[in-house]
Design an enzyme around this catalytic site. Structure first.
Site, PDB file in Angstrom:
ATOM      1  N   HIS A   1      -2.633   1.588   6.787  1.00 43.67           N
ATOM      2  CA  HIS A   1      -2.995   1.436   5.376  1.00 43.67           C
ATOM      3  C   HIS A   1      -3.180   2.807   4.758  1.00 43.67           C
ATOM      4  CE1 HIS A   1      -4.268  -0.989   1.960  1.00 43.67           C
ATOM      5  NE2 HIS A   1      -5.175  -0.065   1.727  1.00 43.67           N
TER       6      HIS A   1
ATOM      7  N   HIS B   1      -5.883   1.882  -4.306  1.00 43.67           N
ATOM      8  CA  HIS B   1      -4.944   1.380  -3.304  1.00 43.67           C
ATOM      9  C   HIS B   1      -4.532  -0.041  -3.633  1.00 43.67           C
ATOM     10  CE1 HIS B   1      -7.859  -1.007  -0.493  1.00 43.67           C
ATOM     11  NE2 HIS B   1      -8.380  -0.920  -1.695  1.00 43.67           N
TER      12      HIS B   1
ATOM     13  N   CYS C   1       0.816  -1.219   0.000  1.00 41.02           N
ATOM     14  CA  CYS C   1       0.000   0.000   0.000  1.00 41.02           C
ATOM     15  C   CYS C   1       0.846   1.264   0.000  1.00 41.02           C
ATOM     16  CB  CYS C   1      -0.989  -0.016   1.158  1.00 41.02           C
ATOM     17  SG  CYS C   1      -0.252   0.205   2.800  1.00 41.02           S
TER      18      CYS C   1
END
Length: 359
Positions: free
Chosen positions: A322, A334, A274
């Protein structure tokens, strides 16, 4: 005296054997049923499976971000250590040169005779010149000795710094090893989750997949699904609404990587985690970002959710584990987890923790 008769042994045949066998089988069956009732777990529902897998993914990603941070620190430490080693080598070379000069001076003094200074003064044709020369030599010797002492002190300082760097590097390598072991444990848990998924019925698996993709925001949607809920904002529209050209370039790069696989620690160009996707997207626009999510959130100006514009970084979970790139219409691009490639997803897919405008 009463007679003691030996009890008659019964034959293990006929009705007795059948009865014993029946009791044994019944007991075994009962034990099996009891044990089965003790260890058998009810069939997990798709929602329960998803909850467990999501938790495992979150734990794995938190470990990955810590690993990325430790690796970044280790690289900096190694670079710092090399600089210290180079500087120590330069100083040692100067020290050796100084030592050689001092050795030559000592040899010359020895060849000049080891006469007592008072006797040399007595025999000198020009006592005043001798005294002036002796004073100069003494001063020169003092300066030379002072220079050697300073260089030696600098070398000691370098060695101390080098030792500290080695200790730090060793510590970081141990931390990385611990994180790798932690990741290995997480991967084992993910394997168990995959095994659990494989036991779902086709109908339950379809329900799980629907939940996993958010009802149409998963890998299939990332390539341009036309569903109303999973519609991806057009790249032209997203870049046009970006706050500046560099943010627009980062958004464009993220769009170009839709469908790329998720790989631990990867920063492109063909696979990402990520924070690696965010790093690579802004790197393509000439902007250097930190490697980890918990550092990236401080790499720009914080903005509220209502202020979001394409190119802003959006962060999730209380530990800031994240990150994605906002592209408009309440959606982001993402790199989710090992079971899903780079894709579009709604911000509501995870607990929102904050946002940053990088440039």
């Amino acid at each position: 005296m009463a007679a003691h008769r030996k009890p008659r042994q019964r034959s293990l045949g006929g009705h007795t054997v059948r009865t014993a066998a029946t009791l044994a089988l019944a007991g075994a069956a009962g034990a099996t049923a009891f044990e089965g009732a003790g260890i058998a777990a009810p069939q997990a529902t798709p929602a329960q499976v998803k909850a467990k897998v999501d938790k495992l993914y979150q734990e794995a990603e938190a470990a990955t971000e810590k690993y990325n941070g430790a690796q970044e620190k280790a690289t900096a430490t190694e670079r710092r250590l090399k600089g210290l080693q180079d500087e120590a080598a330069r100083r040692e070379l100067r020290l050796n040169t100084t030592r050689e000069a001092l050795g030559n001076m000592a040899a010359a003094q020895y060849r000049g005779g080891g006469l007592d200074p008072a006797m040399q003064l007595f025999l000198s044709d020009d006592p005043d010149a001798y005294l002036d020369g002796a004073a100069f030599a003494e001063r020169a010797g003092d300066r030379q000795s002072g220079a050697v002492a300073r260089v030696r002190e600098q070398v000691r300082e370098v060695e101390q710094l080098r030792g500290a760097a080695r200790v730090e590097l060793t510590s970081l390598k141990k931390r990385q090893a611990e994180l790798r072991r932690h990741k290995k444990t997480i991967i084992g848990k993910l394997g168990a989750a995959r095994d659990l998924l494989s036991r779902l019925t086709a109908r339950d698996r379809a329900e799980f997949d629907d939940k996993e993709t958010g009802g149409g925001t998963g890998p299939r949607a990332s390539r341009g699904s036309t569903g109303a809920r999973d519609a991806l904002p057009a790249v032209g529209s997203a870049t046009a609404k970006a706050p500046n050209s560099r943010a627009a370039e980062a958004v464009s790069y993220a769009y170009s990587k839709l469908g790329s696989p998720y790989v631990w620690g990867a920063t492109g160009p063909n696979a990402f985690d990520c924070s690696g996707l965010v790093l690579a997207s802004y790197r393509s626009a000439g902007v250097a970002l930190p490697r980890t999510t918990y550092a990236q959130i401080d790499a720009g100006r914080r903005v509220s959710r209502s202020e979001l514009r394409p190119g802003d970084l959006v962060f999730f979970y209380s530990g800031i584990t994240h990150v994605g790139i906002y592209v408009g219409d309440g959606k982001m691009i993402h790199a989710p987890n090992p079971s899903a490639p780079v894709r579009v997803a709604p911000l509501d897919e995870m607990p929102f923790a904050g946002a940053t405008r990088v440039v």
